[in-house]
Design a protein around this motif. Structure first.
Motif, short mmCIF file in Angstrom:
data_model
loop_
_atom_site.label_atom_id
_atom_site.label_comp_id
_atom_site.label_asym_id
_atom_site.label_seq_id
_atom_site.Cartn_x
_atom_site.Cartn_y
_atom_site.Cartn_z
N ARG A 166 31.75 34.86 50.37
CA ARG A 166 30.90 35.51 51.38
C ARG A 166 30.34 36.82 50.84
NH1 ARG A 166 34.63 33.04 55.36
NH2 ARG A 166 36.04 34.84 55.25
N ARG A 222 26.40 37.80 50.48
CA ARG A 222 25.80 39.03 51.01
C ARG A 222 25.05 39.78 49.92
NH1 ARG A 222 30.63 41.29 54.92
NH2 ARG A 222 29.16 42.99 55.37
N TRP A 279 20.89 40.51 50.12
CA TRP A 279 20.23 41.81 50.07
C TRP A 279 19.47 42.05 48.77
CZ3 TRP A 279 19.30 44.63 54.11
CH2 TRP A 279 20.11 44.50 55.24
N VAL A 306 24.78 30.84 55.33
CA VAL A 306 23.97 31.93 55.87
C VAL A 306 22.92 31.33 56.80
CG1 VAL A 306 22.38 33.81 55.31
CG2 VAL A 306 24.32 33.33 53.80
N THR A 332 22.64 35.87 58.56
CA THR A 332 23.99 36.25 58.94
C THR A 332 24.97 35.25 58.34
OG1 THR A 332 23.23 37.20 61.03
CG2 THR A 332 25.57 36.67 60.87
N PRO A 363 29.30 44.85 51.04
CA PRO A 363 29.57 45.10 52.47
C PRO A 363 29.56 46.57 52.85
CG PRO A 363 31.01 43.37 51.66
CD PRO A 363 30.31 43.93 50.46
N GLU A 422 25.83 47.68 52.53
CA GLU A 422 25.10 47.05 53.62
C GLU A 422 25.10 47.93 54.87
OE1 GLU A 422 26.69 43.50 55.99
OE2 GLU A 422 25.46 42.55 54.44
#
Length: 428
Positions: free
Chosen positions: A213, A217, A221, A245, A249, A412, A415
């Motif tokens: 995960r 992410r 991005w 995803v 999300t 994360p 983010e």
């Protein structure tokens, strides 16, 4: 009653869910600042006029927000571009040096950590290799060794940069909200409170995420995910997993248990059977561990396994043996092992394609070390999926290749700076 007590009492009396005018304005301002940051990340370097076009915000709002973000060290101006007409255009870029996050990745063989800038670039990284039998390394010992090495690293490399927190990633089944590694098969961990083990030995805030995960992410991005709103990231290495995803999300599900693909069928070979599920599943047919075990059984690698080196080096050695060198044609047995691994992975991925129907399948992990066999994987998916040959073009390697774990671990934390720039930096 003190002023603070009076404020608490007022909050208690306020109807639940009520947002005041001031709060609404701050939320809107923070959302607009995030939109500006995201536009510069996606399209930068860009001028303020281009940010207006990409975000739909007014020119005065963009001017004010960019000034605040520059002062906060999140954006930086470049030299003015030569104007085609009117005033010079001043491009803006994300300041990737001033604001950084610490990324820490724990896997079977090593713990890797480093500093990652707001633009997603790895500024510095280091690793510590685990003992020869990492499965016997308990969480407390592993965390102690890692924390000590990270402390030394930060003293040497952080300098004047602003550190906004730490992201920790690890494979297996991870419930980041509770700070728990529910299960990590290769390390032999179950219900390990990893964040509690680290305690206050890492710069906070500290965020725990599951490896796949975290990679998704990062791609969302900074990589291939910038162009699409939905994709499935499939990680094929020592640990196997998928991240789904949807609408930008990452799906987790109850207990953060989504993404388990280890036991998807990968082969009908009766000699390949998983002791847990009884089938020729992905874990025993296409993981790095399974591939290297087959290579050793065939005499293509040292039977001792690691022999003081990492499993990734064993994989690289196998791939090197398969590749032609000089006038040679490469080891045909190694080539067949790698081709067969790719086809087995393709069979499992076809199941995911039919189930989720993503815009893209993004591949990450050890499978990319032998990227010349990805066409075999694509062909197997095309043959088995109801989407047919058209699906092959939608299966792509992750932008950051096989060595993206430090960056992914830090994302994360970064983010939150991107989506909540003011509150994350205490600027509200």
């Amino acid at each position: 009653m003190t002023d603070r007590s009076a404020q608490r009492e007022q909050r208690k009396q306020r109807p639940q869910g009520l947002i005041t005018t001031g709060q609404r304005a701050e939320y809107m301002r923070q959302g607009n600042a995030s939109a500006v940051l995201r536009a510069v990340l996606a399209y930068g370097p860009v001028s303020r006029a281009e940010i207006v076009r990409h975000t739909g915000l007014s020119a005065p709002s963009v001017t004010k927000l960019t000034a605040v973000l520059i002062e906060a060290g999140l954006l930086a101006e470049l030299a003015p571009a030569e104007p085609t007409q009117g005033r010079p255009r001043v491009p803006l870029r994300v300041d990737g040096e001033h604001t950084v996050a610490l990324g820490v990745h724990i896997d079977l063989l090593r713990t890797t950590f480093g500093l990652v800038g707001l633009g997603g670039r790895i500024i510095a990284e280091r690793e510590i290799v685990h003992p020869a039998d990492p499965a016997r390394l308990g969480p407390r010992e592993l965390v102690g060794r890692a924390a000590e090495a990270i402390g030394t690293f930060l003293r040497e490399r952080l300098g004047e940069r602003r550190l906004v927190g730490t992201g920790v990633s690890i494979g297996g089944w991870v419930d980041g909200a509770s700070g728990l590694v529910v299960e990590h098969g290769p390390l032999g961990w179950r219900d390990v409170p990893l964040l509690a083990e680290f305690g206050d030995r890492l710069p906070g805030p500290v965020v725990l995420e599951q490896t796949v995960r975290a990679i998704a992410r990062a791609e969302l991005w900074f990589g291939v995910g910038r162009e699409v709103d939905d994709f499935v990231l499939v990680f094929l290495g020592n640990v196997l997993g998928a991240a789904i995803v949807v609408d930008r999300t990452v799906h987790r599900g109850p207990g953060a248990a989504a993404g388990g693909i280890e036991h998807l069928p990968a082969t009908d070979d009766p000699s390949v059977r998983c002791p847990k599920c009884g089938t020729g599943c992905l874990s025993v047919a296409a993981s790095d561990i399974a591939l290297l075990a087959e290579a050793r059984a065939a005499g293509l690698l040292d039977a001792a396994g690691r022999s003081g080196t990492s499993g990734s080096l064993d994989l690289e050695r196998l791939v090197a043996n398969a590749r032609p060198a000089g006038s040679g044609s490469g080891d045909e047995r190694a080539q067949e092992l790698l081709r067969r691994r790719a086809r087995r992975a393709g069979r499992a991925i076809a199941t995911l394609v039919d189930l989720v129907n993503p815009s893209r399948v993004v591949l990450a992990g050890g499978i990319l070390v032998a990227d010349e066999y990805l066409d075999d994987l694509r062909a197997e998916v095309a043959q088995r999926s109801h989407r047919g040959p058209s699906v092959a073009a939608d299966i792509v390697p992750a932008d950051f290749g096989a060595r993206t774990l430090v960056r992914s671990s830090a994302v994360p934390v970064l983010e939150r700076v991107i989506t909540e720039p003011f509150s994350s930096l205490g600027l509200l």
